[in-house]
Design an enzyme around this catalytic site. Structure first.
Site, PDB file in Angstrom:
ATOM      1  N   LYS A   1      -4.266   9.374   0.399  1.00 18.22           N
ATOM      2  CA  LYS A   1      -5.506   9.226   1.433  1.00 18.22           C
ATOM      3  C   LYS A   1      -4.738   7.828   2.104  1.00 18.22           C
ATOM      4  O   LYS A   1      -4.995   7.974   3.364  1.00 18.22           O
ATOM      5  CB  LYS A   1      -6.521   8.761   0.647  1.00 18.22           C
ATOM      6  CG  LYS A   1      -7.562   9.982   0.366  1.00 18.22           C
ATOM      7  CD  LYS A   1      -8.547   9.671  -0.459  1.00 18.22           C
ATOM      8  CE  LYS A   1      -9.761   9.265   0.120  1.00 18.22           C
ATOM      9  NZ  LYS A   1     -11.018   8.863  -0.617  1.00 18.22           N
TER      10      LYS A   1
ATOM     11  N   TYR B   1       3.392  10.740  -3.384  1.00 20.52           N
ATOM     12  CA  TYR B   1       3.833   9.626  -2.590  1.00 20.52           C
ATOM     13  C   TYR B   1       4.776   9.900  -1.609  1.00 20.52           C
ATOM     14  O   TYR B   1       4.678   9.739  -0.521  1.00 20.52           O
ATOM     15  CB  TYR B   1       4.846   8.644  -3.717  1.00 20.52           C
ATOM     16  CG  TYR B   1       4.948   7.554  -3.083  1.00 20.52           C
ATOM     17  CD1 TYR B   1       4.417   6.255  -2.593  1.00 20.52           C
ATOM     18  CD2 TYR B   1       6.485   7.244  -2.891  1.00 20.52           C
ATOM     19  CE1 TYR B   1       4.937   5.251  -1.978  1.00 20.52           C
ATOM     20  CE2 TYR B   1       7.184   5.950  -2.420  1.00 20.52           C
ATOM     21  CZ  TYR B   1       6.356   4.885  -2.039  1.00 20.52           C
ATOM     22  OH  TYR B   1       6.871   3.721  -1.545  1.00 20.52           O
TER      23      TYR B   1
HETATM   24  N1  LIG Z   1       9.062  -2.511  -2.670  1.00 19.36           N
HETATM   25  C1  LIG Z   1       9.908  -1.475  -2.405  1.00 19.36           C
HETATM   26  O1  LIG Z   1      11.018  -1.304  -2.843  1.00 19.36           O
HETATM   27  C2  LIG Z   1       9.355  -0.374  -1.300  1.00 19.36           C
HETATM   28  C3  LIG Z   1      10.398   0.533  -1.109  1.00 19.36           C
HETATM   29  C4  LIG Z   1      10.045   1.514  -0.238  1.00 19.36           C
HETATM   30  C5  LIG Z   1       8.711   1.539   0.232  1.00 19.36           C
HETATM   31  N2  LIG Z   1       7.961   0.534   0.120  1.00 19.36           N
HETATM   32  C6  LIG Z   1       6.546   0.595   0.773  1.00 19.36           C
HETATM   33  O2  LIG Z   1       6.244  -0.844   1.190  1.00 19.36           O
HETATM   34  C7  LIG Z   1       4.841  -0.778   0.874  1.00 19.36           C
HETATM   35  C8  LIG Z   1       4.632  -2.291   0.224  1.00 19.36           C
HETATM   36  O3  LIG Z   1       5.026  -2.005  -1.227  1.00 19.36           O
HETATM   37  P1  LIG Z   1       5.008  -3.002  -2.223  1.00 19.36           P
HETATM   38  O4  LIG Z   1       6.166  -3.035  -3.061  1.00 19.36           O
HETATM   39  O5  LIG Z   1       4.559  -4.449  -1.660  1.00 19.36           O
HETATM   40  O6  LIG Z   1       3.745  -2.475  -3.073  1.00 19.36           O
HETATM   41  P2  LIG Z   1       2.267  -3.440  -3.776  1.00 19.36           P
HETATM   42  O7  LIG Z   1       1.511  -2.478  -4.469  1.00 19.36           O
HETATM   43  O8  LIG Z   1       2.603  -4.669  -4.187  1.00 19.36           O
HETATM   44  O9  LIG Z   1       1.831  -3.526  -2.024  1.00 19.36           O
HETATM   45  C9  LIG Z   1       0.798  -2.545  -1.713  1.00 19.36           C
HETATM   46  C10 LIG Z   1      -0.440  -3.097  -1.268  1.00 19.36           C
HETATM   47  O10 LIG Z   1      -1.246  -2.203  -0.601  1.00 19.36           O
HETATM   48  C11 LIG Z   1      -2.586  -2.348  -0.927  1.00 19.36           C
HETATM   49  N3  LIG Z   1      -3.388  -0.968  -0.893  1.00 19.36           N
HETATM   50  C12 LIG Z   1      -3.012   0.095  -1.356  1.00 19.36           C
HETATM   51  N4  LIG Z   1      -3.962   1.072  -1.161  1.00 19.36           N
HETATM   52  C13 LIG Z   1      -4.677   0.400  -0.138  1.00 19.36           C
HETATM   53  C14 LIG Z   1      -6.095   0.828   0.559  1.00 19.36           C
HETATM   54  N5  LIG Z   1      -6.429   2.073   0.674  1.00 19.36           N
HETATM   55  N6  LIG Z   1      -6.461   0.071   1.601  1.00 19.36           N
HETATM   56  C15 LIG Z   1      -5.878  -1.481   1.606  1.00 19.36           C
HETATM   57  N7  LIG Z   1      -5.002  -1.850   0.971  1.00 19.36           N
HETATM   58  C16 LIG Z   1      -4.375  -1.001  -0.062  1.00 19.36           C
HETATM   59  C17 LIG Z   1      -2.739  -2.912  -2.422  1.00 19.36           C
HETATM   60  O11 LIG Z   1      -3.747  -3.404  -2.893  1.00 19.36           O
HETATM   61  C18 LIG Z   1      -1.140  -3.802  -2.466  1.00 19.36           C
HETATM   62  O12 LIG Z   1      -1.706  -5.052  -2.260  1.00 19.36           O
HETATM   63  C19 LIG Z   1       4.256   0.192   0.538  1.00 19.36           C
HETATM   64  O13 LIG Z   1       3.618   1.135   1.743  1.00 19.36           O
HETATM   65  C20 LIG Z   1       5.406   0.979  -0.241  1.00 19.36           C
HETATM   66  O14 LIG Z   1       5.317   2.645  -0.207  1.00 19.36           O
HETATM   67  C21 LIG Z   1       8.129  -0.587  -0.774  1.00 19.36           C
END
Ligand SMILES: NC(=O)c1ccc[n+]([C@@H]2O[C@H](COP(=O)([O-])OP(=O)(O)OC[C@H]3O[C@@H](n4cnc5c(N)ncnc54)[C@H](O)[C@@H]3O)[C@@H](O)[C@H]2O)c1
Length: 331
Positions: free
Chosen positions: A95, A149
């Site tokens: 979603k 994902y």
């Molecule tokens: N950390 C990595 O290595 C990495 C690699 C590729 C992509 N990403 C992308 O970067 C982004 C952040 O990743 P991260 O590692 O900080 O993860 P994380 O889980 O620490 O942060 C994601 C945040 O999104 C919030 N969230 C999720 N669903 C939500 C919703 N429906 N409404 C509002 N908030 C919502 C969560 O509460 C969380 O705070 C993500 O989109 C992830 O796919 C991260």
């Protein structure tokens, strides 16, 4: 006239979102953080609450988003990001990657704001091309466990490009490769915090598979710099940001044991389904178009990250899962 730029950062309380909030605050932006705290935590951004140029909305971005006033930029980073998280909440993951981005794009169109999405190396799936260039279309199993994902992220790229082409919304797509640093959750299932957590608790380090699979790790400050440059560039095609320095998981476990000064053993368990065997970004585009490349090597990045994890309380160190997923799951 107030020339301060306003930026909405979804996923602001997460690992990457919180570092992005810090960076844009430092650059003088008015930052609106949005998060429903499903995998993030307020602790990551509580130091910003006292600031006049920071606001926080506790809101699910998969539901309609209303932001009054001017908005210049949107970074859509909300999404469960680790396999442990998105396997527990697969529907929310789909979603936020579909309804959530649709809401953000609608907002960007209405406000004439520039929008960036956090895409991922997972769009390449278990890659048959190595290293992965942006031209590679990927090798993804849509109905495998990681499909929720990977496909959500691929859909995000498609809808973002469609809004760019058909509604002239200014868009940016960053394909993020494994990133690490302070504020990761110790128990989020990713290999780096998992190893450090095990070392700090005096447990053996668990390797899934035989340890020959490789990963490359980018320190968070380098990633944030790449994102900052891409956002302010005129590039609407996807750009890989990551650190190409590859290491096998077996060698990485040894590095962690050395870093933490522990004498833990390594134990081996079965490799999960669809676990990619190799991951390495080709960053030629980021190098040439953004003049960007990672500056912080693994030794330095790990030192900083370990210092953060060492500062956790015993309770935090032993926390199995701070997330109350049940609160969000409609049964
Ligand atoms: N950390 C990595 O290595 C990495 C690699 C590729 C992509 N990403 C992308 O970067 C982004 C952040 O990743 P991260 O590692 O900080 O993860 P994380 O889980 O620490 O942060 C994601 C945040 O999104 C919030 N969230 C999720 N669903 C939500 C919703 N429906 N409404 C509002 N908030 C919502 C969560 O509460 C969380 O705070 C993500 O989109 C992830 O796919 C991260």
């Amino acid at each position: 006239m107030d020339t301060t730029k306003t930026i909405l950062i979804t996923g602001a309380a997460g690992f990457l979102g919180s570092h992005l909030c810090d960076r844009f605050i430092k650059e003088g932006y008015h930052v609106i953080g949005m998060d429903n705290l499903i995998t993030g935590r307020l602790k990551n951004i509580e130091h910003l609450f006292k600031l006049k140029n920071f606001e926080f909305y506790n809101h699910d971005v998969s539901k309609f988003i209303h932001i009054p006033g001017q908005l210049d930029y949107i970074l859509h980073f909300a999404s469960p990001a680790s396999p442990i998280d998105y396997l527990k909440i697969p529907i929310q993951t789909l979603k936020v990657g579909s309804l959530g981005i649709h809401n953000c794009l609608g907002l960007a169109k209405a406000k004439n704001a520039r929008l960036m999405i956090a895409s991922t190396s997972e769009v390449y799936g278990d890659p048959q091309v190595h290293p992965q260039t942006e031209e590679y279309w990927g090798h993804v199993n849509p109905i495998g466990p990681r499909g929720v994902y990977d496909e959500a992220k691929r859909f995000q790229e498609a809808i973002t490009m469609a809004y760019h082409t058909f509604h002239q919304v200014e868009t940016r797509i960053v394909r993020i490769f494994n990133t690490y640093g302070p504020r990761m959750r110790l128990n989020d299932g990713r290999v780096l915090p998992a190893f450090i957590g095990q070392a700090l608790r005096g447990e053996d380090l668990t390797i899934f598979g035989d340890g020959s699979q490789t990963r490359s790790f980018c320190y968070v400050d380098d990633l944030v710099e790449g994102i900052y440059r891409l956002l302010h560039s005129d590039i609407s095609m996807p750009i890989n940001i990551g650190n190409p320095n590859e290491i096998s998981i077996g060698d990485f476990a040894e590095e962690i044991i050395k870093l933490t000064g522990t004498d833990q053993k390594v134990i081996y368990k079965d490799l999960p389904v669809d676990d990619p065997k190799q991951r390495q970004p080709d960053i030629t585009k980021a190098r040439t178009l953004l003049n960007w490349e990672p500056k912080i090597d693994r030794a330095e990045g790990l030192k900083r990250t370990y210092a953060y994890f060492k500062g956790l309380t015993t309770e935090e160190l032993n926390e199995k899962d701070h997330i109350n997923f049940d609160k969000f799951i409609i049964k």
